[in-house]
Design an enzyme around this catalytic site. Structure first.
Site, mmCIF file in Angstrom:
data_model
loop_
_atom_site.group_PDB
_atom_site.id
_atom_site.type_symbol
_atom_site.label_atom_id
_atom_site.label_comp_id
_atom_site.label_asym_id
_atom_site.label_seq_id
_atom_site.Cartn_x
_atom_site.Cartn_y
_atom_site.Cartn_z
ATOM 1 N N LYS A 58 0.840 -1.201 0.000
ATOM 2 C CA LYS A 58 0.000 0.000 0.000
ATOM 3 C C LYS A 58 0.870 1.244 0.000
ATOM 4 C CE LYS A 58 0.701 1.449 4.449
ATOM 5 N NZ LYS A 58 1.238 2.776 4.857
ATOM 6 N N ASP A 88 -3.202 -0.792 10.031
ATOM 7 C CA ASP A 88 -3.339 -0.893 8.573
ATOM 8 C C ASP A 88 -4.030 -2.178 8.117
ATOM 9 O OD1 ASP A 88 -2.129 1.546 8.146
ATOM 10 O OD2 ASP A 88 -0.143 0.705 7.768
#
Length: 284
Positions: A11, A135
């Site tokens: 990401k 996350d």
């Protein structure tokens, strides 16, 4: 089915702002996050115990690894008397702020839910994932999302418009905990904060100029690595609209409109840095 393979994408933080801090010490975040076509490959095989093998010697294969923690959390939540052999082919840089560990954990949770045919809902997986790391819930979903709170509030956005990312990681990795501690120790100063609404608007309008003016990552102020500034400069010299650190670092990414410019930038950076990647955004 006794074995499955699953990809765990990296990401990037198109924006990262810290809006406050809870009494328990957790930081309140406001982030626009994006998965990219750079993956760890995970193989899950049914077993009588939980074990992990990894092709990267720098990655711990014990209970400290988020993939192992995810497996333990899964079996605890489902009350299953089982185990899994996890084989991890590591491609996402370690200590880069690219969510490699979180994405591995998310992949293990999703994979085990399929492997053992358990009916855990997305909401249940999110709840388990949040206990593993801020996350992980995002990594369970992927795509383009606005993430707030401590990582538990997710709002799906329109897919990122076509573009090219160049990612380069300095040799030195960074500890997320230490970066946040350094941020907390900063004296009051005028920071360039992201314009989160501007980032979101730019994504919907496919406007690279507005996106570049709206993006920022406040954690860069807590990271004094000279290589970050050098990488950003090289990316801008090769036509990047914006270049900034992702997450808690130390990886830096630039956004390019043209593939040719992105590849030329990657070639230039590869003369100095070993870990350089050219990627496209993942869709939901």
């Amino acid at each position: 089915m006794n074995c499955i393979k699953i990809k765990a994408p990296a990401k990037l933080n198109l924006s990262l702002d810290i809006t406050g801090q809870r009494e328990d010490g957790y930081h309140l975040l406001e982030m626009v996050m994006q998965t990219i076509h750079l993956y760890d490959q995970i193989t899950l095989e049914k077993s009588n115990e939980i074990s992990l093998e990894c092709d990267c010697p720098d990655i711990p294969c014990n209970g400290k690894n988020l993939a192992v923690k995810a497996a333990k959390a899964f079996f605890h939540a489902t009350h299953l008397d089982g185990g899994v052999k996890i084989t991890l082919q590591k491609r996402i840089p370690h200590g880069a702020g690219m969510g490699g560990g979180s994405s591995d954990a998310a992949a293990v949770l999703k994979g085990l839910n399929r492997l053992y045919h358990t009916p855990l809902s997305t909401k249940q997986l999110d709840k388990i994932g949040l206990k593993l790391g801020a996350d992980v819930p995002f990594c369970l979903h992927g795509g383009t999302m606005l993430v707030t709170g401590i990582g538990e509030n997710l709002l799906e956005l329109q897919d990122m418009f076509p573009c090219w990312f160049v990612v380069a990681k300095p040799e030195q990795g960074l500890s997320t905990v230490e970066v946040y501690q350094a941020y907390d120790a900063l004296e009051e100063q005028q920071m360039i904060r992201p314009k989160t609404n501007g980032v979101i608007q730019a994504i919907y309008e496919k406007d690279l100029e507005t996106l570049s003016r709206s993006m920022a990552n406040v954690l860069e102020y807590a990271v004094p690595l000279q290589e970050i500034a050098e990488i950003r400069q090289t990316m801008h010299q090769h036509g990047a609209y914006i270049a900034q650190m992702t997450g808690s670092g130390s990886a830096v990414f630039g956004i390019f409109e043209q593939e040719e410019d992105a590849k030329e930038c990657a070639v230039s950076l590869s003369q100095t840095y070993q870990q350089v990647y050219v990627c496209k955004p993942c869709k939901k």
